[in-house]
Design an enzyme around this catalytic site. Structure first.
Site, PDB file in Angstrom:
ATOM      1  N   THR A 111       1.475  -4.384   4.281  1.00  0.00           N
ATOM      2  CA  THR A 111       1.476  -4.666   5.545  1.00  0.00           C
ATOM      3  C   THR A 111       0.939  -6.155   5.882  1.00  0.00           C
ATOM      4  OG1 THR A 111      -0.617  -3.637   5.677  1.00  0.00           O
ATOM      5  CG2 THR A 111       1.411  -2.197   6.269  1.00  0.00           C
ATOM      6  N   ASP A 112       0.199  -6.614   4.970  1.00  0.00           N
ATOM      7  CA  ASP A 112      -0.802  -7.912   5.425  1.00  0.00           C
ATOM      8  C   ASP A 112       0.501  -8.936   5.737  1.00  0.00           C
ATOM      9  OD1 ASP A 112      -2.989  -6.613   4.638  1.00  0.00           O
ATOM     10  OD2 ASP A 112      -3.335  -7.618   2.877  1.00  0.00           O
ATOM     11  N   THR A 140       0.992  -1.241   0.038  1.00  0.00           N
ATOM     12  CA  THR A 140       0.024  -0.042   0.078  1.00  0.00           C
ATOM     13  C   THR A 140       0.787   1.518   0.147  1.00  0.00           C
ATOM     14  OG1 THR A 140      -1.760  -0.990   1.207  1.00  0.00           O
ATOM     15  CG2 THR A 140      -1.804   1.404   1.373  1.00  0.00           C
ATOM     16  N   SER A 177       1.403  -7.942  -0.597  1.00  0.00           N
ATOM     17  CA  SER A 177       2.288  -8.685   0.006  1.00  0.00           C
ATOM     18  C   SER A 177       1.380 -10.113   0.360  1.00  0.00           C
ATOM     19  CB  SER A 177       2.529  -7.906   1.371  1.00  0.00           C
ATOM     20  OG  SER A 177       1.309  -7.982   2.191  1.00  0.00           O
TER      21      SER A 177
HETATM   22  N1  ASP Z   1      -2.957  -5.397   0.884  1.00  0.00           N
HETATM   23  C1  ASP Z   1      -1.788  -4.558   1.158  1.00  0.00           C
HETATM   24  C2  ASP Z   1      -0.426  -5.485   1.119  1.00  0.00           C
HETATM   25  O1  ASP Z   1      -0.216  -6.124   2.065  1.00  0.00           O
HETATM   26  C3  ASP Z   1      -2.070  -3.822   2.315  1.00  0.00           C
HETATM   27  C4  ASP Z   1      -1.089  -3.033   2.962  1.00  0.00           C
HETATM   28  O2  ASP Z   1       0.123  -2.867   2.270  1.00  0.00           O
HETATM   29  O3  ASP Z   1      -1.214  -2.318   3.844  1.00  0.00           O
HETATM   30  O4  ASP Z   1       0.122  -5.338   0.120  1.00  0.00           O
END
Ligand code: ASP
Length: 327
Positions: A92-93, A12, A59
């Protein structure tokens, strides 16, 4: 100024949408890292930064192939006397998993910081630029040396071993529940209050050299009326290890105990973790009574990583248990 390399994998922090009010309906992994860095003017005053676009993914699509490449690249970079630290941008995932993996296979005391964002770069007030600025602040700080791989978002500093994503959408999502942050970053100054106590990075015995793929390890989630069909299917598919996200203190029904016992007798190592989210999973009795490995306080997803690495060295449950008490 110190020399910092940013390895970008997407997420993200590199996300984009045509609508600046989109906080959920955007695409991750769109904006190149060179462009992101170029747009954060204050970064130019704190480090000489070079960037490498390792991947450009959500991710959820992170995989072992990228992990191997990342680990090799970080080890090579940190071996260079002209590199002082590495920052990895990441969705973040699954950030906590990549961070803990690197915590076990990076061979350096120099800072390695994982960073991401909860809001895409096109949001009215994105969190990515400040998070990335803070991550570079950490990477140039001598205070961050020897503390293992760190995760920094929302002005906080976390140990990769304990940190987890606790909220699906809020910026204040990365925490080490009950155990706490290592520290904060305030006005470009890291403030550390705690140290990780488990072995990591330069003291870790794990290495990826010579390994092209991990032994397969899957996670089985515990619940009422669990009849063991998933565990049996995993064993039939040839997994080398299973992590049980067990009940409470890694507990399981008599049916699951019998199922796992049979599976472990066939040579699959079974680790008891917990779905409770916090606390230590202790051993149920002596080794003679309990053939399964206790995950200590590692979450199921982190226990999977340690078990994969452990299985590259041994499949003796007693030895693997010692590794779980150590890392
Ligand atoms: N779906 C995204 C990821 O993990 C969420 C994020 O980056 O906050 O790539």
């Amino acid at each position: 100024m110190k020399n910092i390399v940013i390895l970008a994998t997407g997420g993200t922090i590199a996300g984009a949408s045509s609508d600046p009010t989109d906080m959920v309906g955007y695409y991750a992994g769109i904006v190149p890292i060179a462009e992101i860095v170029e747009n954060i003017e204050p970064l130019k005053n704190i480090a000489n930064i070079t960037t490498e676009q390792i991947a450009q993914i959500d991710s959820a699509d992170m995989d072992h192939k990228i992990w191997f490449y990342l680990a090799e690249r970080i080890n090579a970079l940190l071996n260079q006397s002209d590199v002082d630290g590495v920052v990895v941008t990441h969705g973040t995932d699954t950030m906590e998993e990549t961070a803990y993996f690197l915590n076990l296979v990076v061979k350096s005391q120099k800072p390695v910081v994982l960073v991401g964002a909860m809001r895409p770069s096109t949001a009215i007030s994105p969190d990515g630029p400040m998070n990335l600025y803070n991550a570079v602040i950490l990477a140039v700080s001598s205070d961050a040396w020897g503390k293992g791989v760190l995760v920094s978002l929302n002005d906080t500093i976390n140990s990769s071993r304990e940190v987890t994503k606790t909220n699906t959408a809020l910026q204040d999502t990365f925490k080490a529940p009950e155990l706490g942050y290592l520290g904060y970053i305030v006005d470009a100054h890291p403030h550390f209050y705690r140290m990780p106590t488990r072995k990591h990075t330069y003291l870790s015995e794990f290495a990826i050299e010579g390994i092209t793929e991990f032994p397969q390890v899957e996670i089985i989630y515990g619940h009422v009326n669990d009849n063991g069909i998933l565990a049996k299917a995993a064993a039939d598919a040839g997994v080398k290890g299973l992590v049980y996200a067990g009940l409470g203190n890694g507990n399981m029904s008599q049916t699951m105990q019998d199922t796992f016992q049979k599976i472990q007798d066939q040579g699959v190592v079974v680790v008891r973790s917990t779905r409770a989210g916090n606390g230590v999973v202790t051993r149920n009795g002596s080794f003679a009574e309990d053939p399964f490995v206790a995950a200590d306080n590692l979450s199921p997803q982190k226990a999977r990583i340690l078990l994969m690495l452990a299985l590259t060295k041994t499949n003796n449950a007693r030895e693997i248990q010692e590794l779980f008490w150590t890392y």
